[in-house]
Enzyme design. Structure first.
Site, short mmCIF file in Angstrom:
data_model
loop_
_atom_site.label_atom_id
_atom_site.label_comp_id
_atom_site.label_asym_id
_atom_site.label_seq_id
_atom_site.Cartn_x
_atom_site.Cartn_y
_atom_site.Cartn_z
N LYS A 129 -88.32 102.27 80.96
CA LYS A 129 -89.20 102.68 82.08
C LYS A 129 -88.54 102.37 83.43
CE LYS A 129 -93.18 104.21 80.25
NZ LYS A 129 -93.83 103.44 79.22
N LYS A 208 -85.51 113.21 74.09
CA LYS A 208 -86.79 112.81 73.49
C LYS A 208 -87.95 113.36 74.32
CE LYS A 208 -89.87 108.96 73.16
NZ LYS A 208 -90.23 107.63 73.56
N LYS A 211 -93.60 111.85 78.31
CA LYS A 211 -94.34 112.13 79.54
C LYS A 211 -93.45 111.85 80.75
CE LYS A 211 -98.33 110.52 77.09
NZ LYS A 211 -98.93 109.27 76.61
P1 AMP Z 1 -97.11 106.73 74.02
O1 AMP Z 1 -97.27 108.08 74.59
O2 AMP Z 1 -95.83 106.06 74.47
O3 AMP Z 1 -98.33 105.88 74.17
O4 AMP Z 1 -96.88 106.96 72.45
C1 AMP Z 1 -97.95 107.21 71.54
C2 AMP Z 1 -97.37 107.44 70.15
O5 AMP Z 1 -96.62 108.68 70.15
C3 AMP Z 1 -96.38 106.34 69.68
O6 AMP Z 1 -96.64 106.04 68.32
C4 AMP Z 1 -95.03 106.97 69.84
O7 AMP Z 1 -94.11 106.48 68.89
C5 AMP Z 1 -95.32 108.45 69.57
N1 AMP Z 1 -94.35 109.31 70.28
C6 AMP Z 1 -94.22 109.46 71.63
N2 AMP Z 1 -93.23 110.33 71.93
C7 AMP Z 1 -92.71 110.76 70.75
C8 AMP Z 1 -91.67 111.68 70.38
N3 AMP Z 1 -90.95 112.36 71.30
N4 AMP Z 1 -91.41 111.87 69.06
C9 AMP Z 1 -92.13 111.20 68.12
N5 AMP Z 1 -93.13 110.33 68.39
C10 AMP Z 1 -93.42 110.10 69.68
#
Ligand code: AMP
Length: 344
Positions: A129, A208, A211
Site C-alpha cells: 500500500k 493483479k 482496487k
Molecule cells: P480485499 O479487497 O483486499 O479486501 O480482498 C478481499 C478478498 O478478495 C481477499 O480474500 C483477497 O485475497 C481476494 N482478492 C482480492 N484481489 C484478488 C485478485 N486479484 N485475485 C484473487 N483474489 C483476490
C-alpha cells in the site's frame, strides 16, 4: 502451511468433528471486483452450504486508506449489498460490519502485546500500500494484527481467501501460537483455504486485479461501460491468423477463472487461441466472448442487486442481526484472553 488437525486440505472436517466455522472479510475501499469474486466470494457462497459461516465488511481496515466519511459509509452498505446479490445468504451466513463488533479492537491490542516488531515488519500489505502512495500510518502497519483479531475472535477454523492473503493468515496463526504458548490454550489456530481453481486474477492491465491499481472489472457495471472496459484489456499484437498463448493472456485467464476450467466454453476458447479457425481469431473476439459470458454469469446477481438497492433498510437489518451474533462470540474470546493474561 499444514492445515489444523480438525480440517483436511479441502477445508472439510472429519465426519466426527463439529461443523467447521469459516470466517473471511472484504474491505469496503472501493467497488467489489471480479478478483474478489474469483478469489474469495465464490468460495464463501459454496462453503456456506456446508459450514458455519461468518463474513464481515472490513470497515476498520478500510479506515487506514479511505478518509472520506460519506464514502466509507456508502461503501460498507454497498459491499454488503453486493455480497448478498452474489449469493451470500443471510439465513446461512452471519454477515456483519467490523465496526459493529468493536471487541475486535480490544483483541487486537492483546495480540499486539505478543507481536514482535519483526513479525509486523513482514506484512506485505503495508509495503504494497505504501508503495502505491498511501500514507504510511500505524493502522496500515498493524493491519495484520487487527486481521488476526478478526479471525481469532469468532474461533474460526477455516479462512477462505485469495492467494494474496495467505501471509496474513500465517501471521494470525503465529500470534495465536505465541499467545497460547505464553498464557495457555486460548485461541484456535485456523487454516487458510484457497478456491480449488484459485489464481491471482489479472486486471485489465495484466497486473493483479486490485482496487488500488485502478484495473478492476466490476461485475455489476452497466453493459455499455462494461463492454468498453473489457475491450480495453491489454493484449499483444499477434495477428488473428496466428496461434496465441492463452495462459499469458489476461482476457483468457479472466474467462477461465470465471467460467471454470472444465466449462465447454473455456475449452472451446482455448482451442481457438491455440488453433485459430479459418478466417482467424483475434483478441477482440475473445473479449466479446468474455463480455457475453460475464453478462450471463452475473445476470441473476445484477437483478438481485437492483432489488436490494431499492430497499436499504433490509441490508441494515441483515448487518445488525449479524453483528449481534458475532459480538457474543468475540466477547467470549476476548474475556477468555483477558482472564488468561491477568486482566480479569
Ligand atoms: P480485499 O479487497 O483486499 O479486501 O480482498 C478481499 C478478498 O478478495 C481477499 O480474500 C483477497 O485475497 C481476494 N482478492 C482480492 N484481489 C484478488 C485478485 N486479484 N485475485 C484473487 N483474489 C483476490
Amino acid at each position: 502451511m499444514a492445515a489444523t488437525s480438525r480440517v483436511d486440505s479441502q477445508g472439510k472436517a472429519p465426519s466426527s468433528a463439529p461443523m467447521p466455522r469459516i470466517l473471511s472479510g472484504i474491505q469496503p475501499s472501493g467497488q467489489l471486483h471480479l478478483g474478489n469474486w474469483a478469489g474469495a466470494v465464490r468460495q464463501w457462497v459454496e462453503l456456506q452450504e456446508t459450514q458455519e459461516s461468518f463474513i464481515f465488511v472490513a470497515s476498520y481496515h478500510a479506515l487506514t486508506t479511505v478518509k472520506k466519511p460519506e464514502e466509507l459509509r456508502h461503501a460498507v452498505r454497498q459491499i454488503a449489498v453486493d455480497l448478498v446479490a452474489l449469493g451470500i445468504d443471510p439465513a446461512r451466513t452471519c454477515l456483519y460490519a467490523q465496526q459493529d463488533v468493536p471487541e475486535v479492537t480490544e483483541l487486537a491490542w492483546l495480540l499486539s502485546c505478543v507481536c514482535p516488531m519483526s513479525l509486523a515488519d513482514k506484512g506485505v500489505s503495508f509495503k504494497d500500500k505504501t508503495a502505491k502512495g498511501f500514507e504510511a500510518n500505524l493502522g496500515l502497519y498493524t493491519y495484520p494484527i487487527l486481521q488476526a483479531a478478526d479471525i481469532l475472535g469468532p474461533d474460526s477454523d477455516i479462512v477462505p481467501v485469495g492467494k494474496d492473503q495467505i501471509q496474513h493468515i500465517e501471521i494470525a496463526r503465529d500470534l495465536a501460537g505465541k499467545f497460547n504458548a505464553l498464557y495457555g490454550e486460548v485461541f484456535k489456530l485456523p487454516a487458510w483455504r484457497l478456491h480449488p481453481e484459485s489464481d491471482v486474477l489479472p486486471g485489465i492491465d495484466g497486473q493483479k486485479m486490485s482496487k488500488s491499481y485502478g484495473n478492476t472489472i466490476d461485475p455489476f457495471q452497466d453493459e455499455k461501460p462494461l463492454r468498453k472496459r473489457i475491450m480495453s484489456i491489454v493484449s499483444d499484437s499477434t495477428p488473428v491468423d496466428q496461434p496465441k498463448d492463452p495462459d499469458s493472456d489476461a482476457t483468457f485467464r479472466i474467462f477461465r477463472a470465471v467460467a471454470g476450467k472444465a466449462d465447454p466454453r473455456t475449452i472451446e476458447l482455448e482451442r481457438k487461441y491455440r488453433e485459430p479457425p479459418a478466417g482467424g481469431f483475434g483478441y477482440g473476439h475473445a473479449k466479446q466472448a468474455l463480455f457475453e459470458m460475464l453478462l450471463e454469469r452475473f445476470a441473476a446477481a445484477r437483478t438481485r442487486r437492483a432489488q436490494l438497492m431499492a430497499d436499504p433498510a433490509e441490508i441494515d437489518r441483515i448487518l445488525a442481526q449479524g453483528a449481534q451474533r458475532a459480538r457474543v462470540l468475540v466477547r467470549a474470546t476476548v474475556d477468555r484472553a483477558r482472564r488468561a493474561c491477568g486482566l480479569a
